[in-house]
Design a protein around this motif. Sequence first.
Motif, PDB file in Angstrom:
ATOM      1  N   GLU A   1       1.020  -1.144   0.086  1.00 54.00           N
ATOM      2  CA  GLU A   1      -0.113  -0.251   0.350  1.00 54.00           C
ATOM      3  C   GLU A   1       1.362   1.252   0.133  1.00 54.00           C
ATOM      4  OE1 GLU A   1      -3.143  -0.024   2.141  1.00 54.00           O
ATOM      5  OE2 GLU A   1      -3.572  -1.982   3.078  1.00 54.00           O
ATOM      6  N   LEU A   2       1.835   1.056   0.889  1.00 51.88           N
ATOM      7  CA  LEU A   2       3.221   2.198   0.443  1.00 51.88           C
ATOM      8  C   LEU A   2       3.852   3.144  -0.143  1.00 51.88           C
ATOM      9  CD1 LEU A   2       4.961   1.730   3.849  1.00 51.88           C
ATOM     10  CD2 LEU A   2       2.943   2.675   3.567  1.00 51.88           C
TER      11      LEU A   2
ATOM     12  N   HIS B   1       1.132   5.170  -2.282  1.00 48.09           N
ATOM     13  CA  HIS B   1       2.041   6.676  -1.414  1.00 48.09           C
ATOM     14  C   HIS B   1       3.397   7.232  -2.038  1.00 48.09           C
ATOM     15  CE1 HIS B   1       1.489  10.018   1.306  1.00 48.09           C
ATOM     16  NE2 HIS B   1       3.226   9.651   0.741  1.00 48.09           N
ATOM     17  N   ARG B   2       4.020   6.443  -2.491  1.00 50.77           N
ATOM     18  CA  ARG B   2       5.632   6.837  -3.025  1.00 50.77           C
ATOM     19  C   ARG B   2       4.931   7.142  -4.668  1.00 50.77           C
ATOM     20  NH1 ARG B   2      10.438   6.532  -4.257  1.00 50.77           N
ATOM     21  NH2 ARG B   2      11.620   5.251  -6.102  1.00 50.77           N
TER      22      ARG B   2
ATOM     23  N   VAL C   1       5.601  11.496  -3.609  1.00 56.91           N
ATOM     24  CA  VAL C   1       6.735  11.469  -2.975  1.00 56.91           C
ATOM     25  C   VAL C   1       7.824  11.244  -4.682  1.00 56.91           C
ATOM     26  CG1 VAL C   1       8.654  10.624  -2.162  1.00 56.91           C
ATOM     27  CG2 VAL C   1       6.333   9.904  -1.114  1.00 56.91           C
TER      28      VAL C   1
ATOM     29  N   GLN D   1      13.454   4.590  -0.077  1.00 56.08           N
ATOM     30  CA  GLN D   1      12.076   4.195   0.437  1.00 56.08           C
ATOM     31  C   GLN D   1      11.637   3.238  -0.695  1.00 56.08           C
ATOM     32  OE1 GLN D   1       9.249   7.283  -2.062  1.00 56.08           O
ATOM     33  NE2 GLN D   1       9.472   7.732   0.856  1.00 56.08           N
TER      34      GLN D   1
ATOM     35  N   ALA E   1      11.972   0.473   1.037  1.00 61.94           N
ATOM     36  CA  ALA E   1      11.021   0.055   2.430  1.00 61.94           C
ATOM     37  C   ALA E   1       9.604  -0.301   1.394  1.00 61.94           C
ATOM     38  CB  ALA E   1      10.844   1.655   2.879  1.00 61.94           C
TER      39      ALA E   1
ATOM     40  N   ASP F   1       8.231  -3.502   2.434  1.00 63.23           N
ATOM     41  CA  ASP F   1       6.300  -3.660   2.486  1.00 63.23           C
ATOM     42  C   ASP F   1       5.477  -4.432   1.595  1.00 63.23           C
ATOM     43  OD1 ASP F   1       3.881  -2.308   3.839  1.00 63.23           O
ATOM     44  OD2 ASP F   1       4.336  -1.181   1.955  1.00 63.23           O
TER      45      ASP F   1
ATOM     46  N   GLU G   1       7.681   9.813   5.077  1.00 59.26           N
ATOM     47  CA  GLU G   1       6.520  10.492   4.085  1.00 59.26           C
ATOM     48  C   GLU G   1       5.482   9.564   4.532  1.00 59.26           C
ATOM     49  OE1 GLU G   1       6.520  13.392   0.427  1.00 59.26           O
ATOM     50  OE2 GLU G   1       8.545  13.119   1.037  1.00 59.26           O
ATOM     51  N   LEU G   2       5.914   8.086   3.631  1.00 56.49           N
ATOM     52  CA  LEU G   2       5.508   6.682   3.622  1.00 56.49           C
ATOM     53  C   LEU G   2       4.643   7.292   4.786  1.00 56.49           C
ATOM     54  CD1 LEU G   2       7.121   4.820   2.264  1.00 56.49           C
ATOM     55  CD2 LEU G   2       5.714   5.628   0.647  1.00 56.49           C
TER      56      LEU G   2
ATOM     57  N   HIS H   1       1.176   7.875   5.361  1.00 54.14           N
ATOM     58  CA  HIS H   1      -0.276   6.788   4.563  1.00 54.14           C
ATOM     59  C   HIS H   1      -1.046   5.520   5.691  1.00 54.14           C
ATOM     60  CE1 HIS H   1      -2.045   5.464   0.986  1.00 54.14           C
ATOM     61  NE2 HIS H   1      -1.606   4.265   1.452  1.00 54.14           N
TER      62      HIS H   1
ATOM     63  N   VAL I   1      -3.493   3.045   6.524  1.00 59.43           N
ATOM     64  CA  VAL I   1      -3.587   1.814   6.451  1.00 59.43           C
ATOM     65  C   VAL I   1      -4.051   1.227   7.841  1.00 59.43           C
ATOM     66  CG1 VAL I   1      -2.042  -0.266   6.383  1.00 59.43           C
ATOM     67  CG2 VAL I   1      -1.505   1.624   4.785  1.00 59.43           C
TER      68      VAL I   1
ATOM     69  N   ASN J   1       6.002  -5.710   9.002  1.00 61.61           N
ATOM     70  CA  ASN J   1       6.884  -5.382   8.064  1.00 61.61           C
ATOM     71  C   ASN J   1       6.920  -4.154   7.895  1.00 61.61           C
ATOM     72  OD1 ASN J   1       8.144  -8.194   6.848  1.00 61.61           O
ATOM     73  ND2 ASN J   1       6.019  -8.769   5.578  1.00 61.61           N
ATOM     74  N   GLN J   2       5.892  -3.646   7.428  1.00 63.23           N
ATOM     75  CA  GLN J   2       5.474  -1.969   6.946  1.00 63.23           C
ATOM     76  C   GLN J   2       6.261  -0.668   8.508  1.00 63.23           C
ATOM     77  OE1 GLN J   2       1.474  -0.058   7.332  1.00 63.23           O
ATOM     78  NE2 GLN J   2       1.926  -0.245   4.938  1.00 63.23           N
TER      79      GLN J   2
ATOM     80  N   ALA K   1       9.324  -0.964   7.033  1.00 65.19           N
ATOM     81  CA  ALA K   1       9.793   0.069   6.436  1.00 65.19           C
ATOM     82  C   ALA K   1       9.891   1.505   6.471  1.00 65.19           C
ATOM     83  CB  ALA K   1       8.366  -0.537   5.420  1.00 65.19           C
ATOM     84  N   VAL K   2       8.863   1.802   6.897  1.00 67.13           N
ATOM     85  CA  VAL K   2       8.781   3.235   7.906  1.00 67.13           C
ATOM     86  C   VAL K   2       9.912   3.591   8.437  1.00 67.13           C
ATOM     87  CG1 VAL K   2       6.339   3.272   6.942  1.00 67.13           C
ATOM     88  CG2 VAL K   2       7.509   2.692   9.839  1.00 67.13           C
TER      89      VAL K   2
ATOM     90  N   LEU L   1      12.632   2.393   8.371  1.00 66.04           N
ATOM     91  CA  LEU L   1      13.786   2.372   7.074  1.00 66.04           C
ATOM     92  C   LEU L   1      13.405   3.596   6.054  1.00 66.04           C
ATOM     93  CD1 LEU L   1      16.150   1.500   5.088  1.00 66.04           C
ATOM     94  CD2 LEU L   1      14.515  -0.475   4.210  1.00 66.04           C
ATOM     95  N   ASP L   2      11.985   4.232   5.939  1.00 67.98           N
ATOM     96  CA  ASP L   2      12.221   5.366   5.299  1.00 67.98           C
ATOM     97  C   ASP L   2      12.143   6.463   5.733  1.00 67.98           C
ATOM     98  OD1 ASP L   2      10.997   6.807   2.647  1.00 67.98           O
ATOM     99  OD2 ASP L   2       9.766   6.818   4.126  1.00 67.98           O
TER     100      ASP L   2
END
Lengths: 405, 405
Positions: free
Chosen positions: A221-222, A225-226, A230, A260, A263, A267, B221-222, B225, B230, B259-260, B263-264, B266-267
């Motif tokens: 889902e991320l 948005h990217r 982004v 990202q 990331a 995800d 930025e992720l 979102h 989510v 995971n998410q 992921a954020v 890492l972002d």
Amino acid sequence: MAVYQATASAPVNIACIKYWGKRDTKLILPTNSSLSVTLDQDHLRSTTTSRADASFEKDRLWLNGTEEEIKEGGRMATCIAELKTLRKEVEAKDAHAPKLSTFHVHISSFNNFPTAAGLASSASGFAALVASLAQLYALPVTPSALSRIARQGSGSACRSLFGGFVAWEMGVKADGSDSFAVEVAPQSHWPEMHALICVVSDDKKGTSSTAGMQRTVQTSELLQHRIKHVVPARMDAIKKAITAKDFDTFATITMQDSNQFHAVALDTDPPIFYMNDVSRSIIALIVELNRASVAAGKGIKAAYTYDAGPNAVIYALQHNLREIVNLTMTYFPQSQAFNDPFSLYAKGQGVPGELPLPEGFNPAVAKKFEQGAVKNLIHTRVGDGPRALDAEESLLGSDGFPKKS
Amino acid sequence: MAVYQATASAPVNIACIKYWGKRDTKLILPTNSSLSVTLDQDHLRSTTTSRADASFEKDRLWLNGTEEEIKEGGRMATCIAELKTLRKEVEAKDAHAPKLSTFHVHISSFNNFPTAAGLASSASGFAALVASLAQLYALPVTPSALSRIARQGSGSACRSLFGGFVAWEMGVKADGSDSFAVEVAPQSHWPEMHALICVVSDDKKGTSSTAGMQRTVQTSELLQHRIKHVVPARMDAIKKAITAKDFDTFATITMQDSNQFHAVALDTDPPIFYMNDVSRSIIALIVELNRASVAAGKGIKAAYTYDAGPNAVIYALQHNLREIVNLTMTYFPQSQAFNDPFSLYAKGQGVPGELPLPEGFNPAVAKKFEQGAVKNLIHTRVGDGPRALDAEESLLGSDGFPKKS
């Protein structure tokens, strides 16, 4: 009888704004625009010779001396077919032009870097293929038009049709006609842009980027948005930074976008990991190098970026490379001497890996690894686009088959 | 003279929907709701004794026998002050109630798991502190009301005020009055929910979660979102899965959300990594275990989740634990025999790490690690909420100071 043959070389490119996700898998249309730096062909290149001859019985391709099947309807066949179609147009307009479009071709391609280096050869390989056939067919087309064809071989190949700093504009049309590469700035605009490639050893077979990016499109889902919010802003900002030769902004965006991309890979379901503990440690070193430099009022010195694998590419201005190579070799001892094409360590300049670390650098941000964790270091820089090579550089012998090396 | 003293224990909880980001750092109000499973105090717990006495000269706290400063305006002081305020209300309504709110307190707290295990003790620790003081003060309040106080000690502590499956509803009010934990389902609803904790060795000092999450809020930025789009949908879906005891959905969402969260992280700029190569390999094993199981028509067997560190927590139904322990010990040999609280390997059931891998499992998805990569395995299960303990379990001696152990 006339010999119809051409040889071209094409460069590797490493993206700062990453391509990850296709909206059309057949035409290879991306879900977002991307931007890369073309690396110097003096160091890393694919070279391809193409010959058309009435005696050839089918289209054939040899990669590093081994024949590869050209699958019907596959990416290679698509590129060759597109170029033959353009040749037909040339022949239709000029009755004197030999009917090369009706001949089969023999193609021999060679990468000067080992596959084991873990560097993607598909970008330079497809770019060299397209460049050599365009030359053979004397096509009156722009690099952007050729990039549209190379894109159908391997997405990121389209960016290897230009030197310097290159954007792949994603386009919006369903037929892909507006999805091609353009030059943001030539090599000569910012020749001080250098790159250090850290070839990282990895036990694991990673997920292929073709399979990985589609899984991300389907499950992350991320990523949405990217794509929507982004990347468009980052594309604008990094183009401005390149135009202004603003390294701090260029580096900041490059690192953010590498992060990202990884990331959104993480995800994905199941998650995709390309970086390993060595990759993470290189990031920690660059983050600390920049922190100490910014604290000393000197700005950002280096930008890491990672593609679909554990290798780091570190972008930096030429005058900072000596320090960066020393830092890297301090933590990642090498089994062989540093290959030093720019004479960073000319007489009296010390031995890389043995010089002091930068002022204020905290050495505890990473541990020192065993020899072999980083297998190889390659120092290169921003380079030019595809080159037409002389007949003496041909990879095909007079019999139309690959020369024995 | 009367002794005013109470002892309570509280559990650890491990989130399935992760808390990452504060909208108010002082009140500890989160940017998204979260959901966790409370683990059994028979295995992992914090125990706290609180005593109020007119003779005490100041509030004092000992953690595992060592005194810790209670900083003015700090999180510990805030929790104690909030509970004293509630005690004042009790005293105001009941003239016979001793004026404990005017006394200082001595508090002794003990974790039965070593800090070296890499398990966060702040959640169980603050929950036990709040539970013991609430008991000491005979506060007529609900666990949700106490969770609002524990939240101000450590965000995730609020979820340790309940057993079973617990949601921390983020709330919307600026004063935090609607940001507290609620029970989604009690332990008894789904007692087959077990957990295997893999304690992973790590060289590196990770970024603290307090510092890390704020950097993510500021730079990713992720994350925005994730927060807006989510998590709300995942909270609804996982609550329904728990109510329906639908392990496949529970596991899928749990893995996706772990995971998410990473992921954020890492972002974030600079990026935050909590998982290492061992963590990645555990993920690869669980993904393959599930793939093979789903291919055999048996559904998902296990769900990994990672907090702000490299340790894996694997949720699975009890009947699958034997296979999962065997799989883990095959790839991560242990220096000591498996501590087997549920007798998975009773006589005739084989030796963990030596049994065959599941049917159809591809053993090449990970390499076998050296002993020590996973330092310890802890098998536990869903558990109950804070427990009031007998006076004989007191951690304070008759002198009001920690007992010598």
